[in-house]
Motif scaffolding. Structure first.
Motif, PDB file in Angstrom:
ATOM      1  N   ASP A 440     -20.283  -2.074  33.354  1.00 44.14           N
ATOM      2  CA  ASP A 440     -19.135  -2.715  32.714  1.00 44.14           C
ATOM      3  C   ASP A 440     -19.181  -2.483  31.211  1.00 44.14           C
ATOM      4  O   ASP A 440     -20.011  -1.704  30.707  1.00 44.14           O
ATOM      5  CB  ASP A 440     -19.082  -4.202  33.059  1.00 44.14           C
ATOM      6  N   ALA A 446     -22.676  -4.380  38.519  1.00 45.92           N
ATOM      7  CA  ALA A 446     -22.147  -5.503  39.298  1.00 45.92           C
ATOM      8  C   ALA A 446     -23.319  -6.308  39.853  1.00 45.92           C
ATOM      9  O   ALA A 446     -24.328  -5.747  40.301  1.00 45.92           O
ATOM     10  CB  ALA A 446     -21.268  -4.990  40.432  1.00 45.92           C
ATOM     11  N   ASP A 471     -22.510 -12.463  45.615  1.00 40.59           N
ATOM     12  CA  ASP A 471     -21.798 -11.262  45.187  1.00 40.59           C
ATOM     13  C   ASP A 471     -20.797 -11.664  44.107  1.00 40.59           C
ATOM     14  O   ASP A 471     -19.794 -12.326  44.386  1.00 40.59           O
ATOM     15  CB  ASP A 471     -21.079 -10.618  46.378  1.00 40.59           C
ATOM     16  N   GLU A 472     -21.094 -11.253  42.887  1.00 37.70           N
ATOM     17  CA  GLU A 472     -20.247 -11.625  41.751  1.00 37.70           C
ATOM     18  C   GLU A 472     -18.890 -10.949  41.810  1.00 37.70           C
ATOM     19  O   GLU A 472     -17.916 -11.423  41.215  1.00 37.70           O
ATOM     20  CB  GLU A 472     -20.984 -11.276  40.447  1.00 37.70           C
ATOM     21  N   THR A 473     -18.800  -9.862  42.563  1.00 36.52           N
ATOM     22  CA  THR A 473     -17.543  -9.113  42.626  1.00 36.52           C
ATOM     23  C   THR A 473     -16.581  -9.664  43.672  1.00 36.52           C
ATOM     24  O   THR A 473     -15.462  -9.181  43.792  1.00 36.52           O
ATOM     25  CB  THR A 473     -17.835  -7.635  42.941  1.00 36.52           C
ATOM     26  N   LYS A 479     -18.538 -16.885  46.256  1.00 37.94           N
ATOM     27  CA  LYS A 479     -19.517 -15.900  45.815  1.00 37.94           C
ATOM     28  C   LYS A 479     -20.864 -16.111  46.499  1.00 37.94           C
ATOM     29  O   LYS A 479     -21.566 -15.150  46.811  1.00 37.94           O
ATOM     30  CB  LYS A 479     -19.682 -15.983  44.300  1.00 37.94           C
TER      31      LYS A 479
END
Length: 840
Positions: A440, A446, A471-473, A479
């Motif tokens: 990023d 990620a 999972d931050e995405t 999450k």
């Protein structure tokens, strides 16, 4: 230094040793070089993974055709100054020094290392990143997770394949919130990684209402007294869930002390630095306190052929001369001394037997050859490939379409670090494991974590069981996902441990904050009467509506108990019995007088008035019954009017008798004919007129503002009081006042006639009866005003009965006594003799 030549050289920094032995500085001679100790097998595997990836790329040739990658790898010895020294050597490895032009903005490095992979620890990376950032030399770390490294103003050339601690902390905070822990201890290592992560965690946990029980730091020197103090704090805090945000070496020192003092029953939360560290999971001594530990680890992968690559190492192989780290590694694994050339004799450990040459890595199980938890190794692997994809993009640049000024492309034969940095930031590809690799704007990947639970196998070994993921995405879903049914907690329990400063306040209570304590520490206070709380940990109690009251548990509002003077309660039954007894006694007197109606004592003083008085007394006794029972519109109107009229009738009769007594004496005076004005007809007229006045007052009262039933619902009482409202207080006062006026007039006349020669001293009896009557009703007024609820009605009934008994007893009891027990005095002769005696 481990190196291999190639067209493009990748730098590497790995903490192959855990500590550095500082030389003694006598300032009289040149100090000896610093010596690194405690070889780390796990880090050595990471280094070998970098070499494996480079050789794999060289063999493939499709990513960088006709280009061979080389490497220069240094040992940073887990210390910042060794890492900085290694970075400086990487930068000046060819031409001896960093070019002067490098000090200016986009300077170029004339060395052959355009990029550095490493270091592992955040503290080392902070120092290296600040140095390399000056020259815009890209640095890709595989294990430095400190959130501070995301600051591109401070570290413009830093990137990493390890997620930032900011995301790990977010996952840990959500974990704490998910299980409802509000009293959590925090222990951090004394470095940028530990302090930074622990501080973010503490700040975020407080935001959702939890509290930090304590926040302690493990000193880098791992002093016994300091660590012992931390363990004592754990004991005294009462926290059952504790996060240890530290590297594995610091964590091991803490757990050694916990074992020494016998600390058990703690649910440990681990940072990714030690959640999969074999140095803690392999020794069985830690299993007793760490079984059930939980924490987040970065995603793992199975790298094909890596284990064979690791097991190929042997001191007799050609790689031995190129790898200065292999000899100490081999001697540490097999605890033997390798008999090699003189330049390697310094690595032999005195007292160790010589190696036979038949040793094989495949015959032992250790951290180095264990590829079941390839997490950091996978990060190293991704870092190498990210750089290679960036190099491929550089070489694929079309002239006139480049990203640099004037759309220039980079010189593929003279790689400038700042140009390579640009391309690394733009890397985006899907690797063979199905993971998308990209960075990023802060150079971070990620964030995806596995939630790991330490579970003890039947054979006594610890198994890392994945019980969830973060999972931050994720978009549109949680999450954090947890399979709670698969969790085994500390102590081999299946129920979630409780970690609170204070016990949960059950319904019916509220939380009361303890002064000078965190907000999570509170006492449970029972709701006051009339208030409820119907949920756990209620902040406040809610007051019930006026017609409701709290139940005994203070969890629900129930209708208030209705209270009135009832025929079923003890007080009502008692008053009813007294009333009926009084009316019965009056009827007995009527019967006695009727039976002896021809006797002188009955005929004296107008027997008709006596019977009318007895009739009114019977009504007085019976009217008290109208005050008992649930008030209604009819009962309220009846009770007050019946009371007022019957008592006026009663007092009117007594007034008539008093006037007769007084006028009878006046009539005996010579020349007096007053009795003709106070004969039976006039007496009945007086009684009728006096009673009629009260009837008119009551009729006006009922027409204008009649008494009505009313509910009193005091806030601080559990009962609803049913009573009769007077309607018009003026009318009620007039009724009582008129009764009082007649009573006072009667008392005055009776008092004047008390010494007259009346037969059987009836004037005196009337005087006593009226004194009792007035005393009762004078005492009634303050008692009525101050009596609460139904007791005001009880007071009024008691006054009615007491005054009625007073009149019955004082006026008729003496006459009944003479009629029944002293009949000799109930003669005309006795009356005449008594009258003569009284005159003299």
């Amino acid at each position: 230094m481990r190196q291999k030549n190639g067209d493009i050289i990748l730098g590497g920094l790995f903490s192959l040793h855990d500590t550095v032995v500082e030389p003694s500085l006598s300032f009289t001679s040149t100090p000896t070089p610093t010596q690194c100790t405690r070889f780390n097998f796990r880090t050595f595997r990471w280094m070998q993974t970098m070499i494996f990836a480079i050789e794999e790329i060289n063999r493939d040739g499709s990513l960088l055709p006709n280009i061979t990658l080389g490497y220069k790898i240094y040992d940073s010895c887990s210390t910042p100054h060794q890492a900085l020294k290694a970075a400086m050597e990487l930068m000046g490895s060819v031409n001896g020094s960093v070019a002067e032009g490098d000090m200016q903005g986009k300077g170029s490095c004339r060395g052959t290392v355009p990029v550095v992979i490493g270091d592992g620890g955040s503290t080392q990376s902070l120092v290296v990143a600040r140095f390399l950032g000056v020259f815009h030399v890209p640095q890709v770390s595989y294990f430095s997770s400190c959130a501070c490294l995301s600051d591109k103003n401070e570290y413009p050339a830093f990137l990493r394949t390890m997620p930032s601690d900011f995301f790990q902390v977010d996952a840990l905070v959500q974990l704490v919130k998910h299980f409802g822990w509000t009293w959590v201890g925090v222990i951090a290592g004394d470095d940028a990684y530990g302090r930074g992560g622990a501080n973010i965690f503490a700040d975020e946990v407080i935001k959702f209402g939890a509290c930090i029980a304590f926040h302690e730091i493990i000193p880098k020197n791992r002093a016994q007294t300091a660590i012992s103090s931390i363990v004592s704090m754990i004991h005294s805090s009462g926290a059952r869930v504790i996060l240890v945000f530290a590297v594995e070496q610091d964590t091991a020192a803490l757990f050694d002390e916990a074992l020494r003092v016998g600390l058990t029953g703690i649910q440990w939360l681990a940072s990714e630095a030690w959640i999969t560290a074999p140095v803690l999971s392999t020794p069985k001594k830690y299993h007793r306190i760490l079984q059930g530990s939980m924490g987040f680890a970065i995603r793992r992968a199975h790298i094909p052929a890596l284990q064979d690559f690791l097991l190929r190492l042997h001191p007799a192989s050609p790689d031995t001369l190129e790898d200065p780290f292999l000899i100490p590694f081999w001697e540490e694994v097999f605890q033997c001394s390798v008999d090699v050339q003189a330049q390697h004799q310094e690595h032999s450990v005195g007292g160790k037997p010589p190696c036979t040459g038949a040793e094989e890595l495949g015959s032992v199980e250790n951290i180095f050859s264990d590829v079941s938890q390839l997490r950091i190794s996978y990060n190293v692997y991704k870092a190498v490939y990210a750089i290679v994809y960036a190099l491929k993009a550089m070489r694929s640049c079309e002239k006139g379409k480049g990203p640099f000024p004037l759309q220039a492309c980079p010189d593929a034969d003279n790689i400038q670090p700042w140009q390579l940095l640009h391309y690394i930031k733009q890397v985006k590809y899907l690797n063979s494991f199905g993971d998308e690799i990209k960075f990023d704007e802060n150079g971070d990947p990620a964030a995806m974590y596995d939630l790991i639970n330490w579970q003890l196998r039947p054979n006594g070994e610890i198994e890392f069981v994945t019980i969830g993921k973060f999972d931050e995405t994720t978009v549109g879903k949680q999450k954090l996902q947890i399979q709670e049914q698969n969790i085994v907690w500390n102590g081999n329990r299946t129920n979630v441990p409780l970690s609170v400063c204070s016990s949960i306040c059950p319904p019916g209570t509220r939380k009361a904050i303890r002064p000078n304590f965190p907000i999570c520490c509170h006492d449970c206070v029972v709701c006051t009467a009339g208030e409820i709380s119907n949920q756990t940990d209620a902040i406040d109690c809610f007051r019930c509506l006026p017609e409701f009251w709290s139940n005994a548990e203070r969890t629900a509002c129930v209708p208030k108990q209705v209270e009135f003077l009832s025929f079923s309660d003890t007080m009502g039954i008692t008053l009813m019995a007294i009333s009926l007894i009084g009316s019965f006694c009056t009827c007995v007197v009527v019967f006695i007088f009727s039976y002896h109606r021809t006797t002188p004592i009955v005929r004296a003083n107008n027997s008709e008035l006596s019977f009318l008085l007895l009739f009114s007394l019977t009504l007085c006794f019976l009217c008290s019954l109208t005050f008992i029972g649930q008030p209604s519109e009819w009962s309220c109107m009846l009770r007050h009017t019946a009371f007022g009229i019957t008592f006026v009738l009663c007092i009117s009769c007594i007034l008539g008798k008093t006037i007769v007594v007084l006028m009878a004496f006046k009539a005996k005076l010579p020349g007096s004919n007053v009795m003709r004005w106070f004969g039976p007809v006039q007496q009945k007229t007086i009684i009728t007129f006096c009673t009629l006045v009260q009837i008119i007052i009551c009729i006006v009262w009922l027409v204008v503002a009649p008494p009505t039933p009313r509910q009193l619902m005091p806030r601080e009482s559990a009962i609803v009081i049913l009573l009769c409202d007077e309607g018009s207080r003026i009318a009620f006062a007039l009724v009582l006042g008129y009764i009082g006026l007649l009573a006072c007039l009667c008392l005055l006349l009776a008092f004047l006639a008390r010494k007259l020669p009346d037969n059987f001293n009836e004037a005196r009896l009337i005087t006593f009866s009226m004194l009792i009557f007035c005393a009762v009703w004078v005492a009634f007024i303050p008692a009525y005003i101050s009596s609460p609820g139904k007791y005001s009605t009880v007071t009024e009934v008691f006054a009615i009965l007491a005054s009625s008994y007073g009149l019955l007893g004082c006026i008729f009891a003496p006459k009944c006594y003479i009629i029944l027990l002293r009949p000799e005095k109930n003669t005309k002769k006795h009356l005449l003799s008594k009258a003569v005696t009284d005159q003299f």
